[in-house]
Design a protein around this motif. Structure first.
Motif, PDB file in Angstrom:
ATOM      1  N   THR A   1       0.159   0.866   7.400  1.00 18.91           N
ATOM      2  CA  THR A   1       0.248   1.749   6.241  1.00 18.91           C
ATOM      3  C   THR A   1       0.936   3.049   6.637  1.00 18.91           C
TER       4      THR A   1
ATOM      5  N   LEU B   1      -5.030   6.789   0.302  1.00 22.30           N
ATOM      6  CA  LEU B   1      -6.177   5.889   0.380  1.00 22.30           C
ATOM      7  C   LEU B   1      -7.434   6.636   0.822  1.00 22.30           C
ATOM      8  N   TYR B   2      -7.266   7.587   1.742  1.00 18.49           N
ATOM      9  CA  TYR B   2      -8.409   8.411   2.144  1.00 18.49           C
ATOM     10  C   TYR B   2      -8.963   9.165   0.937  1.00 18.49           C
TER      11      TYR B   2
ATOM     12  N   PHE C   1      -8.684  -1.889   3.939  1.00 14.22           N
ATOM     13  CA  PHE C   1      -7.794  -0.747   4.202  1.00 14.22           C
ATOM     14  C   PHE C   1      -7.875  -0.314   5.667  1.00 14.22           C
TER      15      PHE C   1
ATOM     16  N   TYR D   1     -10.011   6.340   8.948  1.00 10.03           N
ATOM     17  CA  TYR D   1      -9.634   7.348   7.947  1.00 10.03           C
ATOM     18  C   TYR D   1     -10.397   8.654   8.144  1.00 10.03           C
TER      19      TYR D   1
ATOM     20  N   TRP E   1      -8.848   8.343  -2.166  1.00  7.29           N
ATOM     21  CA  TRP E   1      -9.566   7.406  -3.045  1.00  7.29           C
ATOM     22  C   TRP E   1     -10.950   7.099  -2.483  1.00  7.29           C
TER      23      TRP E   1
ATOM     24  N   TYR F   1      -4.646  -0.227   8.523  1.00  8.44           N
ATOM     25  CA  TYR F   1      -4.321   1.179   8.780  1.00  8.44           C
ATOM     26  C   TYR F   1      -2.981   1.329   9.494  1.00  8.44           C
TER      27      TYR F   1
ATOM     28  N   THR G   1      -3.133   3.974  -5.351  1.00  9.85           N
ATOM     29  CA  THR G   1      -4.519   4.409  -5.538  1.00  9.85           C
ATOM     30  C   THR G   1      -4.813   4.741  -6.999  1.00  9.85           C
TER      31      THR G   1
ATOM     32  N   GLN H   1      -1.766   6.517   3.808  1.00 10.49           N
ATOM     33  CA  GLN H   1      -3.081   6.720   4.431  1.00 10.49           C
ATOM     34  C   GLN H   1      -3.807   7.888   3.782  1.00 10.49           C
TER      35      GLN H   1
ATOM     36  N   LEU I   1      -6.359   1.633  -8.411  1.00 13.09           N
ATOM     37  CA  LEU I   1      -7.589   1.111  -7.823  1.00 13.09           C
ATOM     38  C   LEU I   1      -8.790   1.529  -8.656  1.00 13.09           C
TER      39      LEU I   1
ATOM     40  N   SER J   1     -12.794  -1.191   1.440  1.00 16.98           N
ATOM     41  CA  SER J   1     -12.541  -0.171   2.466  1.00 16.98           C
ATOM     42  C   SER J   1     -12.275  -0.825   3.814  1.00 16.98           C
TER      43      SER J   1
ATOM     44  N   LEU K   1       0.838  -1.202   0.000  1.00 20.31           N
ATOM     45  CA  LEU K   1       0.000   0.000   0.000  1.00 20.31           C
ATOM     46  C   LEU K   1       0.871   1.250   0.000  1.00 20.31           C
TER      47      LEU K   1
END
Length: 1029
Positions: free
Chosen positions: A136, A144-145, A129, A177, A147, A133, A110, A141, A113, A126, A105
């Motif tokens: 990561t 990913l948030y 992920f 997140y 995304w 957390y 992202t 982070q 994805l 989600s 990750l």
């Protein structure tokens, strides 16, 4: 055909890039079959006439390989959603990601994805992920948030910017997140939606995990929760399962707060220790709530309702408590974490005030306060009561006792020939204190009772030999907890190949327990362990690393190579880090480098340059990279820290969070200064309205400063420390006493402060002396003589410091003897342990006066002391009364003796069997005088083993002959040589049908690597082995 298939499978495992290429070329049907196979849990077998393929084993082996995992992860992202439904693809991604520990990750992932997932698939991904957390990076982070938030915003149809897309359900989907929401977005939250969210059954669980939330965002959430009609001053509402979670740590509405509400909030704030940072603010809030909670009531009345805020009470407040109040609140006090040792001593004394001798009933109620029971009090207890204590739940706190206290308990258990119920029932780390002499006398040991016990090496050596004689079943012994520490090279050599392979898993599972000398036969993979614990010789380690670099061509081209290198990443030269890691591999390498515990200064400099190249002037990203990484923080220079701090408002709190983890660690002065200035610049400085004489214009340390600075307190000027307010000193003396970096001048200033506050040393109480820590090192001999040293626990707290001068140590020893009224011949075993390093100041003519019955119980403890040669020699003579003359010593005895073995004479050392040489402790080798050490024969030196050989000092080496030096190098190389290692390739043994399979050969092959001499290492082709790394 079987060989061809085996070769193909190995190619897939050891060349994962090729696997990715092949999968990219497959048609949809073939890929569908492969991906479906990843979803299967069945142990399927494929029968092709005379060939049986275990598909389940292949799948498991593939998923254990980081490179294969990475290839499967990438192909799943690229093509899975075209051949399987999205739920199945998300399930595959989840399996692969969980097997990667978060290393896949990276921020750029992202971009690959999908953004058009079905709702159920999006929620499932989600959830993956959220689960990962903590593994990561902060940078990933954020990515990913973005995304997750992008998809949630897309599904929210509105053009009104004043309406937030963040619904109650979306908050639940974001999970942890949610801390990445902006302040502005939080403030737009609908009161209805936040009200729905807070009423969810799982809201508390979610809010309990937002460890990295900032005060600003937490208070924004609290404001929106208030807007929903949630009554934050209603005790029953707040108390409901701690509904606010970690938001309670930032509660900000204290005006006219009721005492009952303050008590409920304090109870909820127990969880605030889990926050990552901002602890100074938490402590301030607890102190304010404590004041409110005790308004119009005495501490005696409210003690049981103050939760863990009681750790903020001063010595004088604790001393003001009545024994009855402490008794009444014991169910709270015995669970609180964070007590200082001095506080525990005061409370324990209050609790036991009415008991002349502690009983089992009272002691069993003490919990974490057990460590405050005096050594003499333990020894005075009834033996039956102590046995009951060992059998009760309070025994879990026995490991918190000082060595002197533990010895006090053991002394009573073994008194008058006491046997089985005592020793056999001692569990965990406490068992390490049991003497070898007591083990000799105990008939009740078997492998079952040893499973829950921690063992010293001497104990394990004796017990393994003892039990092996009766069982002759290695598998039973090797599965018995830490008994594997007692396996010797002779035991290994005696195993048949089949037996060794059958029991190999036991060595693998307990790898961290093995000494470097034992590790040689059991190495599984250099990349999966710590090289420092395996190759202690500098030259040999460099040879291994040079071979690794040769295979890598001095570069790390991609993330697959990072997977292969594993923990060896921490040992790569600075040149490879700065120039050899490609941009493509850097993000993955960074994930591994941040966990390296001991990067060298050149390595740290290389990491720093790469970080600055990556972030440039974009300091918030650099702050994210630095967050939570000890290696990256210490790699940074003062200028980096200062610049990031000036541009990133929350960075001082990130600094405080990391600095607090480094308390007691010596760090570069320049780095500490940058931390000091950053945190000081962010605090509210104010001159005292009523300064101490001579302190006009001095901004003295506040309690908040001292708490936040941790080890950076070492940057205060001596005059700053001397000018701190008396109350500040009293509240923080223990914290200041733990700072490693204080100079003598700073320690002297703090001692002077103690004299100002507490008066002359003759007036100091035990808890005050205990709280001093390193500050006590500034006491002169005359000041030490004034202390009340009648309690061995007071002396034990002083002896924890290793920097006493011989004169100071003598003063402490003599002070104890005079104040306690004991003579040398009166000393119990727990007195000897409590005296610690000060025992080295004993007059050698007095050592014969120590009772053998007490001495034999604590030989291992005395063997940790670095005393003078004369003192060690006298202790050695005493040890002969217990263990016999040196020629009769066994491996367990030599290990038990520790530094005492350095008291051997030249003649005694020459007469030792060469097979005993590995069982010297390294500390004993260092303590051997140069003129004694040189008396070892070349053969004895060759058998020292790598750990002991690495302990040989420079001055000892200078005394050795050329032949002895050659033997020393052999010892560093592992003490054994195999002629076939340097033989031509054609002489290598060929594989026979009974030979181990390639997988086993690769697994054990690395164990052979550290047998090799430097020459053989340079010739070795380790590329197939490196792949297994």
């Amino acid at each position: 055909m079987a060989a061809a298939m085996e070769n193909h499978l190995e190619q897939c495992l050891y060349r994962p890039q090729k696997l990715l290429e092949d999968l990219r070329k497959t048609d949809a049907l073939q890929l569908h079959t492969v991906l479906k196979g990843l979803l299967e849990d069945k142990k399927e077998r494929l029968d092709l006439q005379d060939i049986v393929i275990d598909l389940g084993e292949i799948r498991e082996q593939a998923l254990r390989s980081p490179g294969v995992n990475r290839s499967l992860f990438l192909i799943t992202l690229e093509r899975c959603f075209q051949v399987l439904n999205s739920l199945e693809c998300v399930e595959i991604l989840g399996r692969l990601l969980r097997g990667s520990s978060g290393s896949f990750l990276q921020p750029d992932i992202t971009e690959r994805l999908p953004r058009d997932l079905r709702e159920d698939a999006f929620k499932n991904l989600s959830a993956v992920f959220r689960d990962l957390y903590d593994q990561t990076s902060a940078h990933a982070q954020r990515a990913l948030y973005s995304w997750m938030a992008g998809i949630l915003q897309t599904s929210f149809n509105t053009t009104d910017d004043s309406v937030s897309w963040v619904s109650a359900e979306n908050l639940w989907i974001l999970g942890r997140y949610m801390v990445h929401l902006s302040f502005e977005e939080i403030m737009k939250l609908s009161p209805i939606e936040i009200g729905l969210f807070i009423s969810y059954d799982n809201a508390t669980k979610q809010l309990d995990t937002v460890y990295d939330i900032t005060p600003e965002l937490a208070q924004a959430f609290l404001e929106r929760i208030r807007s929903s009609g949630f009554d934050m001053r209603n005790t029953s509402t707040i108390h409901r399962q701690g509904v606010l979670g970690l938001l309670v740590c930032f509660y900000d509405d204290l005006e006219l707060l009721d005492a009952a509400v303050a008590q409920v909030l304090l109870h909820q704030m127990i969880k605030c220790s889990h926050l990552r940072g901002f602890q100074a603010g938490v402590q301030k809030l607890k102190a304010d709530l404590l004041d409110i909670a005790t308004e119009n009531q005495t501490l005696n009345e409210t003690l049981g309702s103050l939760s863990d805020a009681v750790v903020g009470l001063t010595h004088s407040q604790l001393e003001s408590l009545s024994p009855e109040a402490v008794h009444g609140a014991i169910s709270t006090l015995n669970q609180v974490s964070g007590w200082a040792k001095s506080q525990v001593n005061i409370l324990s004394a209050k609790y036991l005030a009415h008991e002349k001798v502690p009983s089992f009933y009272n002691v069993s109620q003490m919990g974490v306060l057990l460590a405050g029971v005096g050594t003499q009090a333990f020894y005075s207890m009834d033996r039956k009561d102590l046995v009951q204590v060992l059998r009760s739940t309070v025994s879990q706190h026995m490991s918190d006792l000082s060595p002197a206290q533990q010895q006090g308990v053991l002394s009573k258990l073994m008194e008058a020939g006491g046997t089985a119920p005592g020793i056999v029932e001692i569990q965990g780390a406490f068992f390490r204190e049991v003497s070898l002499f007591d083990l000799w006398r105990e008939p009740g040991f078997n492998s079952t009772v040893l499973k829950e016990k921690e063992l010293r090496r001497s104990q394990a050596l004796f017990l393994y030999e003892l039990l092996f004689k009766s069982t002759r079943r290695p598998e039973e012994l090797l599965s018995a907890g830490q008994l594997v520490k007692g396996v010797t090279c002779l035991h290994i050599d005696a195993m048949s190949p089949d037996s060794f392979l059958a029991h190999f898993q036991h060595f693998e599972n307990n790898f961290s327990l093995l000494s470097p000398y034992q590790c040689v036969p059991f190495l599984i993979s250099l990349g999966k362990t710590q090289l420092d614990s395996l190759a202690l010789d500098f030259h040999k380690k460099n040879s291994v690393l040079r071979k690794v670099q040769q295979c890598l061509d001095d570069s790390i081209a991609d993330e697959y190579t990072v997977d292969i290198v594993g923990n060896l990443l921490c040992h790569l030269p600075a040149a490879v880090i700065s120039r050899g890691i490609s941009p493509r591999a850097w993000a993955t390498a960074l994930h591994g480098l941040k966990d390296c515990p001991d990067l060298s200064p050149p390595q740290k400099a290389a990491v720093r340059l790469r970080l600055l190249e990556q972030c440039g002037a974009s300091y918030p990203p650099l702050g994210l990279l630095l967050q939570g990484s000890r290696s990256f923080f210490s790699a940074s220079e003062g200028s980096d820290v200062s610049t990031v701090s000036s541009r990133l408002p929350t960075f001082p709190d990130i600094l405080q969070q990391t600095a607090s983890k480094l308390t007691g660690t010596l760090l570069p002065k320049g780095f500490l200064w940058a931390v000091f200035e950053s945190i000081r610049n962010s605090s509210d400085e104010s001159l005292s309205s009523d300064p101490i004489p001579g302190c006009h214009g001095v901004v003295a340390p506040s309690s908040d400063d001292i708490f936040r600075l941790a080890e950076a307190n070492a940057c205060w000027a001596p005059e700053d420390l001397l000018c701190m307010e008396d109350d500040t000193f009293l509240r923080n003396v223990e914290r200041l006493g733990a700072v490693r970096g204080f100079s003598q001048a700073q320690l002297m200033a703090l001692k002077e402060k103690a004299l100002q506050v507490w008066d002359m040393p003759s007036f100091w109480r035990e808890h005050q002396i205990v709280s001093l820590g390193r500050i006590a090192l500034a006491l002169s001999e005359s000041e030490l003589e004034q202390l009340d040293l009648s309690s061995i626990d007071t002396v034990a707290s002083l002896s924890q410091q290793a920097e006493w001068s011989p004169e100071q140590a003598k003063s402490i020893l003599q002070g104890f003897l005079e104040d306690s009224g004991y003579s040398i011949q009166d000393l119990k075993s727990f007195h000897l342990v409590g005296l610690g390093a000060t025992l080295c100041a004993i007059n050698v003519t007095e050592i014969p006066l120590i009772k053998i019955s007490e001495f034999r119980l604590v030989i291992a403890r005395i063997g940790t002391l670095l005393c003078s040669t004369r003192v060690l020699a006298e202790f050695k003579r005493k040890a002969e009364v217990v263990f016999g003359v040196p020629t009769k010593w066994t491996s367990s005895v030599l290990q038990e003796l520790g530094t005492i073995a350095a008291g051997l004479t030249k003649a005694e050392l020459r007469m030792l069997n060469k097979d005993l040489m590995p069982y010297f402790q390294p500390s004993a080798i260092k303590c051997l005088p140069d003129e004694i050490f040189k008396e070892l024969s070349p053969e004895q030196i060759a058998f020292l083993g790598p750990e002991n050989a690495a302990a040989v000092t420079h001055t000892q080496r200078r005394q050795l002959s050329m032949l002895q030096l050659q033997s020393l190098q052999r010892a560093l190389d592992g003490a054994k040589t195999h002629s076939w290692l340097d033989a031509p390739g054609s002489a290598s043994p060929t594989r026979t049908p009974s030979s181990p399979s390639p997988a086993v050969s690769f697994t054990l092959g690395l164990g052979v690597v550290l047998y090799f001499g430097e020459t053989a290492l340079n010739k070795l082709d380790v590329s197939p082995v490196l792949t297994e790394l």
